[in-house]
Design an enzyme around this catalytic site. Sequence first.
Site, PDB file in Angstrom:
ATOM      1  N   HIS A 275      69.076  -9.936  47.668  1.00  0.00           N
ATOM      2  CA  HIS A 275      68.434 -11.069  46.995  1.00  0.00           C
ATOM      3  C   HIS A 275      67.156 -11.455  47.734  1.00  0.00           C
ATOM      4  O   HIS A 275      67.101 -11.425  48.963  1.00  0.00           O
ATOM      5  CB  HIS A 275      69.394 -12.262  46.950  1.00  0.00           C
ATOM      6  CG  HIS A 275      68.794 -13.489  46.347  1.00  0.00           C
ATOM      7  ND1 HIS A 275      68.265 -13.510  45.072  1.00  0.00           N
ATOM      8  CD2 HIS A 275      68.624 -14.750  46.838  1.00  0.00           C
ATOM      9  CE1 HIS A 275      67.804 -14.724  44.810  1.00  0.00           C
ATOM     10  NE2 HIS A 275      68.001 -15.489  45.864  1.00  0.00           N
TER      11      HIS A 275
ATOM     12  N   CYS B  18      64.662 -11.966  40.881  1.00  0.00           N
ATOM     13  CA  CYS B  18      64.415 -12.785  42.067  1.00  0.00           C
ATOM     14  C   CYS B  18      63.199 -12.281  42.836  1.00  0.00           C
ATOM     15  O   CYS B  18      62.472 -13.063  43.453  1.00  0.00           O
ATOM     16  CB  CYS B  18      65.656 -12.815  42.964  1.00  0.00           C
ATOM     17  SG  CYS B  18      66.186 -11.202  43.563  1.00  0.00           S
TER      18      CYS B  18
END
Length: 530
Positions: free
Chosen positions: A334, A89
């Site tokens: 994230h 990510c």
Amino acid sequence: MGDDSLYLGGEWQFNHFSKLTSSRPDAAFAEIQRTSLPEKSPLSSETRVDLCDDLAPVARQLAPREKLPLSSRRPAAVGAGLQNMGNTCYENASLQCLTYTLPLANYMLSREHSQTCQRPKCCMLCTMQAHITWALHSPGHVIQPSQALASGFHRGKQEDVHEFLMFTVDAMKKACLPGHKQVDHHSKDTTLIHQIFGGCWRSQIKCLHCHGISDTFDPYLDIALDIQAAQSVKQALEQLVKPEELNGENAYHCGLCLQRAPASNTLTLHTSAKVLILVLKRFSDVAGNKLAKNVQYPECLDMQPYMSQQNTGPLVYVLYAVLVHAGWSCHDGHYFSYVKAQEGQWYKMDDAEVTVCSITSVLSQQAYVLFYIQKSEWERHSESVSRGREPRALGAEDTDRRAKQGELKRDHPCLQAPELDEHLVERATQESTLDHWKFLQEQNKTKPEFNVGKVEGTLPPNALVIHQSKYKCGMKNHHPEQQSSLLNLSSTTRTDQESMNTGTLASLQGRTRRAKGKNKHSKRALLVCQ
């Protein structure tokens, strides 16, 4: 750190150095430092530094100054989502921000580098050119970034998005240099990457005993802001350029009066980059713990108060991308990003998911990295794209598609990466707009690639959901290690935006260590809300 400054055409040009840094410049590492004695009484006059003396000329200009290439091939609408290949990510978020950096993207779409690149192996500029071209010309799809983009960096675990961002920019900088020829360090500062992201600090020390002034110039590529005591980006910038008193144990050893005397040190921007990367220091250097606090940042930022020269007008920057980290440590959590497309609409880029959002939502995030571009640069590149998007007859793409495809394939071996199969290269060479794309969908409803679905009950009545194509972009040939990462759709659980998506692609597991158990559809849903 510490390449010399350049003096060209009566104007100072300072560009990025070979070693990346984000910290406040240290005079001990700078090469350009000039001091001067007062012409009259030490108490009555101040003598400025003449930086024009003894500077080496540029032997070779690697990129044209002042004017970056413009391209009319850039679509105005948002491009593709990016597949998460397992703890990638951070890579996806960085690539999206670079993809929507107008000067860089327009240069890539012009294919100027690949047409002259002589490197026997893949270089980062050629790889980025293929990625940006593919991403911008693949609306409604999810693509898989080339493994070459993170080669030598990704170790199969969560990495810091800022480190990867600067790793990529530095690799592009090196790709600008001719690999088989010796280039002096002055010429290295003239590369296109330097002209986009590079600027220069001026550290001015004034001896309070003899009033002598010493100027030190230190190039930068990004600016790190301490947010411990700052509630906004403007406050952090003000603290950064606030004069520092040097006295007591920190007294200044003056090279003019040869005494240890009190002095003041003032840091200002001598030249400002076309694209400004502001890094909010949220993570500790040792433990990696995160400073989770809200720091306000504006949509428009005037950098003139922080410049060395204060007699000019406003220097306005506009926000076009934001990198966000969700989590409590740099070792987990994230990463996702917000980008502003050429059309002026903001989008949330969360791996494969691309969602329309408002500027209010963008400005309410706990940002980690902020991307600003000079307003004049944004308008210049935007006008170029607007002029290039003239109406074309339907089917015109078919007549010149073969020529464009052959041109793309001949550019450089890197552009023929395995994932860039014939279908995707064909898509990458089309000039499309969002309106034109919607029109094509109405004319080709029988085609399975796109479906404009009905409004679902959970969405507002004026919402439009564009579902992902059944074609699995970039996933035709899985690597053995990737097969075990495919998820079962029946076990997928998502919340909020994910519950509204109805696509059919499976995603890859393990965006981060912390979110390893949370699965994600690999479709690309575009939600348009008025």
